[in-house]
Enzyme design. Structure first.
Site, PDB file in Angstrom:
ATOM      1  CG  ASP A  13      -4.049   1.079   0.061  1.00  0.00           C
ATOM      2  OD1 ASP A  13      -3.356   1.773   0.253  1.00  0.00           O
ATOM      3  OD2 ASP A  13      -4.615   0.439   0.944  1.00  0.00           O
ATOM      4  CG  ASN A  15       2.158   3.508  -3.500  1.00  0.00           C
ATOM      5  OD1 ASN A  15       2.296   2.345  -4.078  1.00  0.00           O
ATOM      6  ND2 ASN A  15       1.722   4.853  -4.178  1.00  0.00           N
ATOM      7  N   GLY A  16       2.922   3.742   0.746  1.00  0.00           N
ATOM      8  CA  GLY A  16       3.490   3.974   2.171  1.00  0.00           C
ATOM      9  C   GLY A  16       4.026   2.766   2.915  1.00  0.00           C
ATOM     10  CG  HIS A  30       3.647   8.259  -2.662  1.00  0.00           C
ATOM     11  ND1 HIS A  30       2.450   7.035  -2.778  1.00  0.00           N
ATOM     12  CD2 HIS A  30       3.538   8.822  -1.638  1.00  0.00           C
ATOM     13  CE1 HIS A  30       1.621   7.462  -1.439  1.00  0.00           C
ATOM     14  NE2 HIS A  30       2.322   8.471  -0.877  1.00  0.00           N
ATOM     15  CD  GLU A  60     -12.907  11.219   1.036  1.00  0.00           C
ATOM     16  OE1 GLU A  60     -12.040  10.511  -0.022  1.00  0.00           O
ATOM     17  OE2 GLU A  60     -13.867  11.397   0.949  1.00  0.00           O
ATOM     18  CG  ASN A  61      -5.912  10.220  -0.321  1.00  0.00           C
ATOM     19  OD1 ASN A  61      -5.740   9.548  -1.543  1.00  0.00           O
ATOM     20  ND2 ASN A  61      -5.930   9.816   0.625  1.00  0.00           N
ATOM     21  NE  ARG A  64      -2.903   9.866   2.306  1.00  0.00           N
ATOM     22  CZ  ARG A  64      -2.299   8.606   2.034  1.00  0.00           C
ATOM     23  NH1 ARG A  64      -1.174   8.539   1.639  1.00  0.00           N
ATOM     24  NH2 ARG A  64      -3.072   7.474   2.088  1.00  0.00           N
ATOM     25  CB  SER A 182     -11.196   3.700  -0.160  1.00  0.00           C
ATOM     26  OG  SER A 182     -10.824   2.813   0.723  1.00  0.00           O
ATOM     27  CD  GLU A 193     -17.266 -10.917 -11.317  1.00  0.00           C
ATOM     28  OE1 GLU A 193     -16.871 -11.704 -10.408  1.00  0.00           O
ATOM     29  OE2 GLU A 193     -18.517 -11.051 -11.749  1.00  0.00           O
TER      30      GLU A 193
END
Ligand code: FPP
Length: 226
Positions: A13, A15-16, A30, A60-61, A64, A182, A193
């Site tokens: 998570d 990149n943006g 990305h 869900e992506n 986008r 997520s 862990e």
């Protein structure tokens, strides 16, 4: 001291935000993330960890904006066209987990041939989650088992998940300074862990990965026992 983890997973998570901070287009984030992913995957296997699962695109992506998805699809094309031979050479089998239905047909074909070409690999397993959702995977496993009419046990259930041929998840890493799962590997994370990094994914180096693994090795894992 724990042994090396047998299976690690990474939520890649940030990149943006990495790109935004540099006033670059998200697509550059990305691309930097893909490069980083390849380094981390290489290091995982060179360390002797047998299984690695990375979260590239959630179920869900797919919602986008089309332009961002196109950029990601471009990276998938590059990766599966150029990396399959190297994975095969190193004895790493590749599996894509998730719903690949919404992907363009040419990418689905590239994935199918990458999976087939690397299927004999016995030195390591790489799972790339694309269109993946943990809840969806659990529901799909339930339906498969109900369809077979077989008794559901923890073992049959685990084996029916899309990660079913991989060992128990030992360590889950998330970058990007967010502390949630997520919808990733929900069932598999039961006793994993967790390691959260404030770094955006393209900044998460091989040294950071090694630090997470060193820390994992020092943890006391009790699995609910004393
Ligand atoms: C999350 O960051 C990252 C993604 C949705 C894409 C991850 C993809 C890669 C690392 C490239 C993978 C390439 C292959 C070939 C598998 P974000 O965009 O949500 O970042 P943000 O939270 O900062 O906006």
């Amino acid at each position: 001291m724990n042994a090396l983890p047998r299976h690690i997973a990474i939520i890649m998570d940030g990149n943006g935000r990495w790109a935004k901070r540099r006033l670059l287009p998200r697509a550059m984030g990305h691309r930097a993330g893909m490069k980083r992913m390849m380094e981390l995957v290489d290091r995982t296997f060179s360390m002797g960890i047998g299984c690695c699962t990375v979260f590239a695109l959630s179920h869900e992506n797919f919602l986008r904006p089309k332009e961002e998805l196109e950029e990601l699809f471009g990276l998938f094309r590059e990766y599966f066209s150029s990396e399959t031979a190297s994975l095969k050479e190193r004895g790493i089998s590749l599996k894509i987990i998730g719903d690949r239905g919404p992907l363009p047909a040419d990418i689905r074909a590239l994935i199918a041939s990458a999976e087939e070409d690397t299927a004999d690999g016995t030195r390591g397993k790489l799972a790339i989650a694309i269109g993946y959702g943990g809840r969806q995977d659990i529901v799909a496993a339930c339906n498969r088992l109900v369809g077979k009419g077989e008794p559901v046990t923890e073992q049959t259930f685990r084996e029916t998940l899309s990660t079913g041929t991989m060992p128990e998840l030992d360590l889950l890493i998330r970058t990007g300074n967010e502390m949630r799962l997520s919808n990733f590997l929900l069932y598999e994370s039961a006793y994993a862990e967790l390691w959260f990094s404030e770094k955006m994914f393209p900044d998460f180096t091989v040294r950071d990965l090694e630090e997470a693994i060193d820390d994992y090795r020092k943890r006391e894992r009790r699995f609910g026992r004393l």
